[in-house]
Design a protein around this motif. Structure first.
Motif, PDB file in Angstrom:
ATOM      1  N   PRO A 100     -96.153 -57.421  28.166  1.00  0.00           N
ATOM      2  CA  PRO A 100     -97.246 -57.093  27.241  1.00  0.00           C
ATOM      3  C   PRO A 100     -96.879 -56.123  26.119  1.00  0.00           C
ATOM      4  CG  PRO A 100     -97.345 -55.610  29.104  1.00  0.00           C
ATOM      5  CD  PRO A 100     -96.122 -56.481  29.317  1.00  0.00           C
ATOM      6  N   GLN A 101     -95.656 -55.604  26.075  1.00  0.00           N
ATOM      7  CA  GLN A 101     -95.386 -54.459  25.204  1.00  0.00           C
ATOM      8  C   GLN A 101     -95.068 -54.811  23.762  1.00  0.00           C
ATOM      9  OE1 GLN A 101     -92.529 -53.323  28.181  1.00  0.00           O
ATOM     10  NE2 GLN A 101     -93.460 -51.315  28.431  1.00  0.00           N
ATOM     11  N   GLY A 102     -94.690 -56.067  23.512  1.00  0.00           N
ATOM     12  CA  GLY A 102     -94.318 -56.440  22.157  1.00  0.00           C
ATOM     13  C   GLY A 102     -92.923 -55.979  21.778  1.00  0.00           C
ATOM     14  N   TYR A 103     -92.101 -55.629  22.781  1.00  0.00           N
ATOM     15  CA  TYR A 103     -90.727 -55.204  22.509  1.00  0.00           C
ATOM     16  C   TYR A 103     -89.829 -56.408  22.267  1.00  0.00           C
ATOM     17  CZ  TYR A 103     -91.972 -50.598  24.496  1.00  0.00           C
ATOM     18  OH  TYR A 103     -92.538 -49.384  24.756  1.00  0.00           O
ATOM     19  N   SER A 104     -88.770 -56.197  21.487  1.00  0.00           N
ATOM     20  CA  SER A 104     -87.750 -57.229  21.267  1.00  0.00           C
ATOM     21  C   SER A 104     -86.402 -56.669  21.672  1.00  0.00           C
ATOM     22  CB  SER A 104     -87.730 -57.662  19.796  1.00  0.00           C
ATOM     23  OG  SER A 104     -88.955 -58.280  19.444  1.00  0.00           O
ATOM     24  N   TYR A 105     -85.634 -57.496  22.383  1.00  0.00           N
ATOM     25  CA  TYR A 105     -84.350 -57.037  22.906  1.00  0.00           C
ATOM     26  C   TYR A 105     -83.400 -56.677  21.766  1.00  0.00           C
ATOM     27  CZ  TYR A 105     -85.688 -59.114  27.461  1.00  0.00           C
ATOM     28  OH  TYR A 105     -86.315 -59.447  28.642  1.00  0.00           O
ATOM     29  N   SER A 106     -82.645 -55.610  21.957  1.00  0.00           N
ATOM     30  CA  SER A 106     -81.638 -55.213  20.981  1.00  0.00           C
ATOM     31  C   SER A 106     -80.444 -56.156  21.048  1.00  0.00           C
ATOM     32  CB  SER A 106     -81.173 -53.783  21.259  1.00  0.00           C
ATOM     33  OG  SER A 106     -80.446 -53.728  22.481  1.00  0.00           O
ATOM     34  N   ASP A 107     -79.608 -56.112  20.004  1.00  0.00           N
ATOM     35  CA  ASP A 107     -78.392 -56.924  20.004  1.00  0.00           C
ATOM     36  C   ASP A 107     -77.538 -56.603  21.222  1.00  0.00           C
ATOM     37  OD1 ASP A 107     -79.355 -57.789  17.596  1.00  0.00           O
ATOM     38  OD2 ASP A 107     -77.638 -57.110  16.404  1.00  0.00           O
ATOM     39  N   ASP A 108     -77.406 -55.314  21.525  1.00  0.00           N
ATOM     40  CA  ASP A 108     -76.580 -54.907  22.658  1.00  0.00           C
ATOM     41  C   ASP A 108     -77.115 -55.459  23.975  1.00  0.00           C
ATOM     42  OD1 ASP A 108     -74.391 -53.192  23.797  1.00  0.00           O
ATOM     43  OD2 ASP A 108     -76.099 -52.211  24.770  1.00  0.00           O
ATOM     44  N   THR A 109     -78.443 -55.460  24.125  1.00  0.00           N
ATOM     45  CA  THR A 109     -79.047 -56.013  25.344  1.00  0.00           C
ATOM     46  C   THR A 109     -78.701 -57.490  25.500  1.00  0.00           C
ATOM     47  OG1 THR A 109     -80.863 -54.412  25.371  1.00  0.00           O
ATOM     48  CG2 THR A 109     -81.237 -56.505  26.498  1.00  0.00           C
ATOM     49  N   VAL A 110     -78.815 -58.252  24.420  1.00  0.00           N
ATOM     50  CA  VAL A 110     -78.501 -59.687  24.479  1.00  0.00           C
ATOM     51  C   VAL A 110     -77.025 -59.890  24.807  1.00  0.00           C
ATOM     52  CG1 VAL A 110     -78.482 -61.862  23.203  1.00  0.00           C
ATOM     53  CG2 VAL A 110     -80.364 -60.241  22.878  1.00  0.00           C
ATOM     54  N   TYR A 111     -76.145 -59.118  24.164  1.00  0.00           N
ATOM     55  CA  TYR A 111     -74.712 -59.252  24.432  1.00  0.00           C
ATOM     56  C   TYR A 111     -74.398 -58.932  25.895  1.00  0.00           C
ATOM     57  CZ  TYR A 111     -74.252 -59.207  19.320  1.00  0.00           C
ATOM     58  OH  TYR A 111     -74.370 -59.482  17.987  1.00  0.00           O
ATOM     59  N   ARG A 112     -75.058 -57.919  26.440  1.00  0.00           N
ATOM     60  CA  ARG A 112     -74.802 -57.548  27.833  1.00  0.00           C
ATOM     61  C   ARG A 112     -75.328 -58.618  28.796  1.00  0.00           C
ATOM     62  NH1 ARG A 112     -76.187 -51.190  28.515  1.00  0.00           N
ATOM     63  NH2 ARG A 112     -75.307 -51.570  30.606  1.00  0.00           N
ATOM     64  N   PHE A 113     -76.444 -59.247  28.447  1.00  0.00           N
ATOM     65  CA  PHE A 113     -76.912 -60.383  29.239  1.00  0.00           C
ATOM     66  C   PHE A 113     -75.850 -61.488  29.245  1.00  0.00           C
ATOM     67  CE2 PHE A 113     -81.497 -59.133  29.298  1.00  0.00           C
ATOM     68  CZ  PHE A 113     -81.742 -59.451  30.624  1.00  0.00           C
TER      69      PHE A 113
ATOM     70  N   PHE B 266     -85.270 -59.916  14.818  1.00  0.00           N
ATOM     71  CA  PHE B 266     -84.191 -60.898  14.843  1.00  0.00           C
ATOM     72  C   PHE B 266     -83.281 -60.536  16.010  1.00  0.00           C
ATOM     73  CE2 PHE B 266     -85.547 -60.743  10.427  1.00  0.00           C
ATOM     74  CZ  PHE B 266     -85.663 -62.086  10.095  1.00  0.00           C
ATOM     75  N   ILE B 267     -83.043 -61.495  16.893  1.00  0.00           N
ATOM     76  CA  ILE B 267     -82.157 -61.226  18.023  1.00  0.00           C
ATOM     77  C   ILE B 267     -81.081 -62.298  18.094  1.00  0.00           C
ATOM     78  CG2 ILE B 267     -83.998 -60.067  19.311  1.00  0.00           C
ATOM     79  CD1 ILE B 267     -84.205 -62.512  21.091  1.00  0.00           C
ATOM     80  N   PRO B 268     -79.912 -61.963  18.624  1.00  0.00           N
ATOM     81  CA  PRO B 268     -78.848 -62.964  18.750  1.00  0.00           C
ATOM     82  C   PRO B 268     -79.293 -64.135  19.620  1.00  0.00           C
ATOM     83  CG  PRO B 268     -77.993 -60.742  19.104  1.00  0.00           C
ATOM     84  CD  PRO B 268     -79.479 -60.630  19.083  1.00  0.00           C
ATOM     85  N   GLU B 269     -78.743 -65.312  19.351  1.00  0.00           N
ATOM     86  CA  GLU B 269     -79.113 -66.508  20.094  1.00  0.00           C
ATOM     87  C   GLU B 269     -78.359 -66.511  21.423  1.00  0.00           C
ATOM     88  OE1 GLU B 269     -80.010 -69.620  21.931  1.00  0.00           O
ATOM     89  OE2 GLU B 269     -77.944 -69.789  21.203  1.00  0.00           O
ATOM     90  N   ILE B 270     -79.096 -66.540  22.511  1.00  0.00           N
ATOM     91  CA  ILE B 270     -78.515 -66.285  23.829  1.00  0.00           C
ATOM     92  C   ILE B 270     -77.572 -67.393  24.308  1.00  0.00           C
ATOM     93  CG2 ILE B 270     -80.526 -67.261  25.014  1.00  0.00           C
ATOM     94  CD1 ILE B 270     -78.339 -64.290  26.198  1.00  0.00           C
ATOM     95  N   LEU B 271     -77.871 -68.662  24.037  1.00  0.00           N
ATOM     96  CA  LEU B 271     -76.974 -69.719  24.492  1.00  0.00           C
ATOM     97  C   LEU B 271     -75.606 -69.601  23.836  1.00  0.00           C
ATOM     98  CD1 LEU B 271     -79.609 -71.018  25.671  1.00  0.00           C
ATOM     99  CD2 LEU B 271     -78.628 -73.222  25.029  1.00  0.00           C
ATOM    100  N   MET B 272     -75.607 -69.317  22.561  1.00  0.00           N
ATOM    101  CA  MET B 272     -74.342 -69.169  21.844  1.00  0.00           C
ATOM    102  C   MET B 272     -73.562 -67.964  22.347  1.00  0.00           C
ATOM    103  SD  MET B 272     -72.177 -70.239  19.697  1.00  0.00           S
ATOM    104  CE  MET B 272     -73.124 -71.542  18.884  1.00  0.00           C
ATOM    105  N   GLU B 273     -74.292 -66.850  22.589  1.00  0.00           N
ATOM    106  CA  GLU B 273     -73.612 -65.653  23.082  1.00  0.00           C
ATOM    107  C   GLU B 273     -73.031 -65.883  24.475  1.00  0.00           C
ATOM    108  OE1 GLU B 273     -72.869 -63.172  21.210  1.00  0.00           O
ATOM    109  OE2 GLU B 273     -74.024 -64.029  19.569  1.00  0.00           O
ATOM    110  N   CYS B 274     -73.754 -66.601  25.318  1.00  0.00           N
ATOM    111  CA  CYS B 274     -73.239 -66.906  26.654  1.00  0.00           C
ATOM    112  C   CYS B 274     -72.011 -67.811  26.578  1.00  0.00           C
ATOM    113  CB  CYS B 274     -74.330 -67.558  27.507  1.00  0.00           C
ATOM    114  SG  CYS B 274     -75.561 -66.384  28.143  1.00  0.00           S
ATOM    115  N   LYS B 275     -72.046 -68.764  25.683  1.00  0.00           N
ATOM    116  CA  LYS B 275     -70.899 -69.668  25.520  1.00  0.00           C
ATOM    117  C   LYS B 275     -69.673 -68.882  25.075  1.00  0.00           C
ATOM    118  CE  LYS B 275     -69.563 -74.006  23.262  1.00  0.00           C
ATOM    119  NZ  LYS B 275     -70.014 -75.093  22.354  1.00  0.00           N
ATOM    120  N   LYS B 276     -69.867 -67.967  24.107  1.00  0.00           N
ATOM    121  CA  LYS B 276     -68.752 -67.158  23.620  1.00  0.00           C
ATOM    122  C   LYS B 276     -68.207 -66.236  24.710  1.00  0.00           C
ATOM    123  CE  LYS B 276     -70.819 -65.483  19.919  1.00  0.00           C
ATOM    124  NZ  LYS B 276     -71.040 -64.766  18.640  1.00  0.00           N
ATOM    125  N   ALA B 277     -69.112 -65.803  25.619  1.00  0.00           N
ATOM    126  CA  ALA B 277     -68.716 -64.878  26.682  1.00  0.00           C
ATOM    127  C   ALA B 277     -68.128 -65.594  27.895  1.00  0.00           C
ATOM    128  CB  ALA B 277     -69.922 -64.041  27.114  1.00  0.00           C
ATOM    129  N   GLY B 278     -68.048 -66.922  27.838  1.00  0.00           N
ATOM    130  CA  GLY B 278     -67.500 -67.670  28.958  1.00  0.00           C
ATOM    131  C   GLY B 278     -68.506 -67.952  30.055  1.00  0.00           C
TER     132      GLY B 278
END
Length: 428
Positions: free
Chosen positions: A191-204, A234-246
């Motif tokens: 409910p908070q309206g927060y958006s994940y930071s770039d670092d959060t997405v990269y760590r995921f 604007f947040i990084p696209e998670i599928l692409m980041e996961c692919k890049k991270a192996g």
């Protein structure tokens, strides 16, 4: 006015007496106002009425590749719809399945299949001694209800303005193979309206889960639901980041048009890796021959392309932005400096999150209902409806007419004051 905690007992009692007189005036108004769910209002629904005219008995219901949308087939959705939704989700159409009307249904089915048949050849969850899910909290109550329904143990994870506590997530998933997933609303969270930071997405994307069938359930429910043109997430696209991270297979990404066109009559979708897609389709073909292609075509013809959808969402924003601003202005004017509550100022999505004093949320909601305003149940934003601090309240501004909303917001702040004063006086 000074903060309540700084008042003398006599000052606070005098304040409470005044507040109760004001509350009695609201009780006499016989209000029946509903702020319990994040539903689009009538004006928002009217924006999509043109969809009812783009198809009729005279038009060609064939796709560009010749597919007749009136007939069976096309398990994963028509090509045009995959392009449109792919642009909405920022994913390649080849990585997308178009489903029926509800992304929540898709999430339920995804958990259900994992329970009964497993993920990509791994042991079905129902045959394991223990299955656990991480639940960023406060979070979306309907996510939690799915995992609770299947008897999955839910572990709350604290949320901040940058997203869930990644230190905790990394530690837990790397050591416990019973942890099979995590619920995420990465943009304009519920409910908070927060958006994940770039670092959060990269760590995921770089997680190293002990379970080979661990999946991130990435619910992009509010991906294009911005309130402002000039200030949007604007947040990084998670599928692409996961692919890049192996980790190409680690994410199921969900979305729908339920708060874009007609809730309950939109189209839902899942974006994931090709390996996951093959695994899902091998099971899905036993469930259906194909979803509603006529409705898929209707959406494509109505929007044309992603530009049409973006323009459409700007109209939505123009309807609901004044409502968010009205609620925030009333909260600011009525509660700032009193030290009895904090609230978020979202740039998109459907909710404002209010943090009351510890031990006050249930009583605030009870008091508001007594005067005719229905709020989301206290505790709903936590697994098992158990808010450890009894403090979080989800405020849903979109549905009521703005004048009713202003009345409800004023009454809500009055309830916050009364309950907080009573707590400080030791009355409750």
């Amino acid at each position: 006015m000074k903060a309540y905690a700084e008042m003398t007992k006599e000052e606070l009692q005098s304040e409470l007496d005044t507040l109760k007189v004001e509350f009695e005036t609201y009780e006499r108004m016989d209000l029946h106002l509903d702020m319990s769910r994040g539903k689009p209002c009538r004006e928002q629904l009217d924006l999509s009425m043109g969809m009812m005219d783009v198809l009729n008995s005279e038009v060609d219901l064939s796709c560009e590749d010749g597919t007749d949308c009136r007939n069976y087939g096309v398990l994963d959705g028509i090509a045009e719809a995959k392009v449109l939704i792919g642009d909405m989700m920022e994913n390649n159409p080849d990585n997308i399945i178009i489903y029926g009307n509800s992304s929540l249904n898709v999430m339920y089915d995804t958990v259900s299949r994992a329970m009964t048949h497993g993920i990509m050849g791994n042991t079905p969850w129902c045959k394991l001694d223990k299955v656990k899910f991480l639940c960023p909290s406060p979070g979306y109550d309907r996510h939690f209800s799915i995992t609770e329904y299947f008897g999955i143990d839910m572990i709350p994870v604290p949320m901040s303005e940058t997203g869930p506590d990644m230190d905790m997530i990394e530690k837990l998933v790397s050591k416990d193979a019973a942890i099979k997933g995590i619920w995420c609303v990465p943009k304009y969270s519920n409910p908070q309206g927060y958006s994940y930071s770039d670092d959060t997405v990269y760590r995921f994307a770089h997680l190293k889960p002990a379970a080979p069938d661990f999946r991130i359930f990435w619910d992009n429910a509010y991906g294009i639901h911005h309130l402002y043109d000039h200030d949007r997430a604007f947040i990084p696209e998670i599928l692409m980041e996961c692919k890049k991270a192996g980790n190409p297979d680690m994410v199921y990404k969900f979305a729908s048009t339920s708060k874009i066109t007609f809730p309950g009559s939109g189209i839902a979708s899942l974006a994931t890796s090709l390996n996951n897609l093959e695994d899902i389709k091998s099971q899905l073909r036993h469930q259906t021959i194909g979803h509603d292609k006529v409705n898929q075509l209707r959406h494509v013809r109505f929007f044309g392309d992603i530009s049409g959808m973006v323009d459409h969402m700007k109209k939505h924003a123009s309807v609901i932005r004044p409502k968010f601003e009205a609620v925030e202005e009333i909260f600011d004017r009525s509660l700032t400096g009193l030290g009895i509550g904090e609230w978020t100022h979202p740039m998109g999505g459907y909710f404002i999150s209010f943090e009351a004093m510890d031990g006050c949320a249930k009583q605030i909601i009870h008091l508001a209902k007594k005067a005719g305003v229905t709020m989301t149940e206290a505790g709903a934003t936590w697994p098992y409806h158990q808010d450890p601090k009894d403090s979080n309240i989800r405020v849903a501004p979109t549905y009521p007419p703005i004048e009713d909303l202003k009345v409800a917001a004023k009454l809500f702040t009055l309830c916050v004051k009364i309950v907080s004063a009573e707590k400080l006086l030791g009355i409750n």
